[in-house]
Design a protein around this motif. Structure first.
Motif, PDB file in Angstrom:
ATOM      1  N   THR A   1      -7.919  13.377 -17.278  1.00 48.99           N
ATOM      2  CA  THR A   1      -8.410  14.521 -18.041  1.00 48.99           C
ATOM      3  C   THR A   1      -9.592  14.162 -18.934  1.00 48.99           C
ATOM      4  O   THR A   1     -10.378  15.018 -19.281  1.00 48.99           O
ATOM      5  CB  THR A   1      -7.293  15.115 -18.925  1.00 48.99           C
ATOM      6  N   GLN A   2      -9.718  12.899 -19.291  1.00 52.35           N
ATOM      7  CA  GLN A   2     -10.814  12.495 -20.162  1.00 52.35           C
ATOM      8  C   GLN A   2     -12.009  12.075 -19.325  1.00 52.35           C
ATOM      9  O   GLN A   2     -12.049  10.996 -18.760  1.00 52.35           O
ATOM     10  CB  GLN A   2     -10.379  11.355 -21.074  1.00 52.35           C
ATOM     11  N   GLN A   3     -13.001  12.930 -19.256  1.00 52.86           N
ATOM     12  CA  GLN A   3     -14.176  12.666 -18.434  1.00 52.86           C
ATOM     13  C   GLN A   3     -15.016  11.512 -18.975  1.00 52.86           C
ATOM     14  O   GLN A   3     -15.798  10.921 -18.252  1.00 52.86           O
ATOM     15  CB  GLN A   3     -15.028  13.937 -18.319  1.00 52.86           C
ATOM     16  N   ALA A   4     -14.862  11.190 -20.256  1.00 57.39           N
ATOM     17  CA  ALA A   4     -15.657  10.123 -20.861  1.00 57.39           C
ATOM     18  C   ALA A   4     -15.226   8.735 -20.381  1.00 57.39           C
ATOM     19  O   ALA A   4     -15.981   7.781 -20.505  1.00 57.39           O
ATOM     20  CB  ALA A   4     -15.558  10.195 -22.377  1.00 57.39           C
TER      21      ALA A   4
ATOM     22  N   GLU B   1      -7.672   3.604 -15.277  1.00 59.87           N
ATOM     23  CA  GLU B   1      -6.630   2.830 -14.599  1.00 59.87           C
ATOM     24  C   GLU B   1      -5.934   1.885 -15.563  1.00 59.87           C
ATOM     25  O   GLU B   1      -4.727   1.676 -15.479  1.00 59.87           O
ATOM     26  CB  GLU B   1      -7.217   2.050 -13.427  1.00 59.87           C
ATOM     27  N   ARG B   2      -6.668   1.307 -16.486  1.00 65.42           N
ATOM     28  CA  ARG B   2      -6.068   0.365 -17.436  1.00 65.42           C
ATOM     29  C   ARG B   2      -5.091   1.040 -18.391  1.00 65.42           C
ATOM     30  O   ARG B   2      -4.265   0.375 -19.001  1.00 65.42           O
ATOM     31  CB  ARG B   2      -7.156  -0.368 -18.207  1.00 65.42           C
ATOM     32  N   LEU B   3      -5.188   2.343 -18.527  1.00 66.01           N
ATOM     33  CA  LEU B   3      -4.257   3.097 -19.375  1.00 66.01           C
ATOM     34  C   LEU B   3      -2.986   3.510 -18.621  1.00 66.01           C
ATOM     35  O   LEU B   3      -2.044   4.028 -19.222  1.00 66.01           O
ATOM     36  CB  LEU B   3      -4.953   4.346 -19.935  1.00 66.01           C
ATOM     37  N   TRP B   4      -2.964   3.285 -17.313  1.00 66.03           N
ATOM     38  CA  TRP B   4      -1.840   3.661 -16.460  1.00 66.03           C
ATOM     39  C   TRP B   4      -0.590   2.895 -16.883  1.00 66.03           C
ATOM     40  O   TRP B   4      -0.627   1.687 -17.112  1.00 66.03           O
ATOM     41  CB  TRP B   4      -2.214   3.338 -15.017  1.00 66.03           C
ATOM     42  N   GLU B   5       0.529   3.576 -16.971  1.00 68.04           N
ATOM     43  CA  GLU B   5       1.781   2.939 -17.391  1.00 68.04           C
ATOM     44  C   GLU B   5       2.227   1.811 -16.457  1.00 68.04           C
ATOM     45  O   GLU B   5       2.952   0.907 -16.873  1.00 68.04           O
ATOM     46  CB  GLU B   5       2.893   3.984 -17.516  1.00 68.04           C
ATOM     47  N   TYR B   6       1.805   1.850 -15.212  1.00 71.18           N
ATOM     48  CA  TYR B   6       2.185   0.822 -14.232  1.00 71.18           C
ATOM     49  C   TYR B   6       1.089  -0.207 -13.998  1.00 71.18           C
ATOM     50  O   TYR B   6       1.194  -1.030 -13.089  1.00 71.18           O
ATOM     51  CB  TYR B   6       2.532   1.464 -12.885  1.00 71.18           C
ATOM     52  N   TYR B   7       0.047  -0.171 -14.805  1.00 69.52           N
ATOM     53  CA  TYR B   7      -1.121  -1.025 -14.562  1.00 69.52           C
ATOM     54  C   TYR B   7      -0.735  -2.502 -14.436  1.00 69.52           C
ATOM     55  O   TYR B   7      -1.091  -3.149 -13.463  1.00 69.52           O
ATOM     56  CB  TYR B   7      -2.163  -0.848 -15.671  1.00 69.52           C
TER      57      TYR B   7
ATOM     58  N   LEU C   1       0.821  -1.215   0.000  1.00 72.64           N
ATOM     59  CA  LEU C   1       0.000   0.000   0.000  1.00 72.64           C
ATOM     60  C   LEU C   1       0.850   1.259   0.000  1.00 72.64           C
ATOM     61  O   LEU C   1       0.519   2.243  -0.675  1.00 72.64           O
ATOM     62  CB  LEU C   1      -0.948  -0.005   1.202  1.00 72.64           C
ATOM     63  N   ALA C   2       1.958   1.236   0.737  1.00 72.59           N
ATOM     64  CA  ALA C   2       2.829   2.414   0.785  1.00 72.59           C
ATOM     65  C   ALA C   2       3.427   2.715  -0.584  1.00 72.59           C
ATOM     66  O   ALA C   2       3.628   3.878  -0.945  1.00 72.59           O
ATOM     67  CB  ALA C   2       3.946   2.201   1.810  1.00 72.59           C
ATOM     68  N   LYS C   3       3.677   1.697  -1.364  1.00 76.19           N
ATOM     69  CA  LYS C   3       4.236   1.892  -2.696  1.00 76.19           C
ATOM     70  C   LYS C   3       3.156   2.332  -3.696  1.00 76.19           C
ATOM     71  O   LYS C   3       3.323   3.321  -4.402  1.00 76.19           O
ATOM     72  CB  LYS C   3       4.875   0.590  -3.189  1.00 76.19           C
ATOM     73  N   TRP C   4       2.060   1.596  -3.753  1.00 76.71           N
ATOM     74  CA  TRP C   4       1.104   1.770  -4.846  1.00 76.71           C
ATOM     75  C   TRP C   4       0.019   2.806  -4.603  1.00 76.71           C
ATOM     76  O   TRP C   4      -0.467   3.419  -5.559  1.00 76.71           O
ATOM     77  CB  TRP C   4       0.488   0.424  -5.218  1.00 76.71           C
ATOM     78  N   HIS C   5      -0.389   3.000  -3.396  1.00 76.48           N
ATOM     79  CA  HIS C   5      -1.477   3.954  -3.133  1.00 76.48           C
ATOM     80  C   HIS C   5      -1.133   5.365  -3.596  1.00 76.48           C
ATOM     81  O   HIS C   5      -1.916   5.989  -4.326  1.00 76.48           O
ATOM     82  CB  HIS C   5      -1.867   3.912  -1.653  1.00 76.48           C
ATOM     83  N   PRO C   6       0.025   5.917  -3.228  1.00 74.44           N
ATOM     84  CA  PRO C   6       0.347   7.269  -3.706  1.00 74.44           C
ATOM     85  C   PRO C   6       0.521   7.348  -5.226  1.00 74.44           C
ATOM     86  O   PRO C   6       0.114   8.331  -5.846  1.00 74.44           O
ATOM     87  CB  PRO C   6       1.664   7.617  -3.010  1.00 74.44           C
ATOM     88  N   LEU C   7       1.110   6.312  -5.824  1.00 79.12           N
ATOM     89  CA  LEU C   7       1.295   6.321  -7.275  1.00 79.12           C
ATOM     90  C   LEU C   7      -0.040   6.317  -8.011  1.00 79.12           C
ATOM     91  O   LEU C   7      -0.244   7.070  -8.965  1.00 79.12           O
ATOM     92  CB  LEU C   7       2.137   5.112  -7.707  1.00 79.12           C
ATOM     93  N   LEU C   8      -0.950   5.479  -7.553  1.00 77.99           N
ATOM     94  CA  LEU C   8      -2.263   5.413  -8.192  1.00 77.99           C
ATOM     95  C   LEU C   8      -3.061   6.687  -7.940  1.00 77.99           C
ATOM     96  O   LEU C   8      -3.712   7.210  -8.857  1.00 77.99           O
ATOM     97  CB  LEU C   8      -3.047   4.185  -7.717  1.00 77.99           C
ATOM     98  N   ASN C   9      -3.006   7.213  -6.733  1.00 84.08           N
ATOM     99  CA  ASN C   9      -3.710   8.470  -6.447  1.00 84.08           C
ATOM    100  C   ASN C   9      -3.211   9.600  -7.330  1.00 84.08           C
ATOM    101  O   ASN C   9      -4.006  10.391  -7.851  1.00 84.08           O
ATOM    102  CB  ASN C   9      -3.550   8.866  -4.978  1.00 84.08           C
ATOM    103  N   SER C  10      -1.908   9.674  -7.520  1.00 85.72           N
ATOM    104  CA  SER C  10      -1.322  10.706  -8.363  1.00 85.72           C
ATOM    105  C   SER C  10      -1.800  10.557  -9.804  1.00 85.72           C
ATOM    106  O   SER C  10      -2.164  11.531 -10.462  1.00 85.72           O
ATOM    107  CB  SER C  10       0.199  10.626  -8.293  1.00 85.72           C
ATOM    108  N   TYR C  11      -1.808   9.332 -10.296  1.00 87.70           N
ATOM    109  CA  TYR C  11      -2.265   9.076 -11.654  1.00 87.70           C
ATOM    110  C   TYR C  11      -3.749   9.425 -11.803  1.00 87.70           C
ATOM    111  O   TYR C  11      -4.155  10.074 -12.774  1.00 87.70           O
ATOM    112  CB  TYR C  11      -2.013   7.620 -12.036  1.00 87.70           C
ATOM    113  N   GLU C  12      -4.560   9.005 -10.858  1.00 84.25           N
ATOM    114  CA  GLU C  12      -5.998   9.279 -10.930  1.00 84.25           C
ATOM    115  C   GLU C  12      -6.288  10.775 -10.882  1.00 84.25           C
ATOM    116  O   GLU C  12      -7.231  11.249 -11.507  1.00 84.25           O
ATOM    117  CB  GLU C  12      -6.741   8.557  -9.811  1.00 84.25           C
ATOM    118  N   ALA C  13      -5.477  11.520 -10.164  1.00 82.95           N
ATOM    119  CA  ALA C  13      -5.670  12.972 -10.067  1.00 82.95           C
ATOM    120  C   ALA C  13      -5.418  13.657 -11.406  1.00 82.95           C
ATOM    121  O   ALA C  13      -5.908  14.766 -11.633  1.00 82.95           O
ATOM    122  CB  ALA C  13      -4.752  13.556  -8.998  1.00 82.95           C
ATOM    123  N   ARG C  14      -4.664  12.995 -12.276  1.00 89.07           N
ATOM    124  CA  ARG C  14      -4.354  13.572 -13.587  1.00 89.07           C
ATOM    125  C   ARG C  14      -5.377  13.209 -14.657  1.00 89.07           C
ATOM    126  O   ARG C  14      -5.191  13.540 -15.819  1.00 89.07           O
ATOM    127  CB  ARG C  14      -2.976  13.113 -14.052  1.00 89.07           C
TER     128      ARG C  14
END
Length: 88
Positions: free
Chosen positions: A25-28, A35-41, A10-23
């Motif tokens: 931009t495509q509301q659709a 999440e599936r488009l995340w480079e670390y998915y 959790l210490a590794k992945w939670h901040p990384l995923l939160n940061s990605y989700e905050a970015r």
């Protein structure tokens, strides 16, 4: 179990995923699609599967220590059962 398995994951992945989700931009896109488009998915999913197996082993050890017999179906069998139930 918490300090050696769950907390480091959790210490590794939670901040990384939160940061990605905050970015996002495509509301659709749904959150799951995004999440599936995340480079670390895939790396995340692979490590999550290792964590699941590790926690499953802890659960078996704890069940044995508590004198509890557990019936453990394989993950593949569970998925097949779920797919069959969803198809009907």
């Amino acid at each position: 179990m918490l300090n050696k398995s769950l907390r480091p994951f959790l210490a590794k992945w939670h901040p990384l995923l939160n940061s990605y989700e905050a970015r996002q931009t495509q509301q659709a896109l749904s959150q799951r699609q995004h999440e599936r488009l995340w480079e670390y998915y895939q790396t995340f999913r692979d490590e999550l599967e290792l964590l699941r197996k590790n926690l499953d082993e802890y659960a078996k050890i704890l069940a044995t220590a508590a004198g509890i017999d557990i019936i453990h179906k394989s993950r593949d069998k569970k998925e097949a059962d779920n797919n069959a139930a969803n198809a009907s």
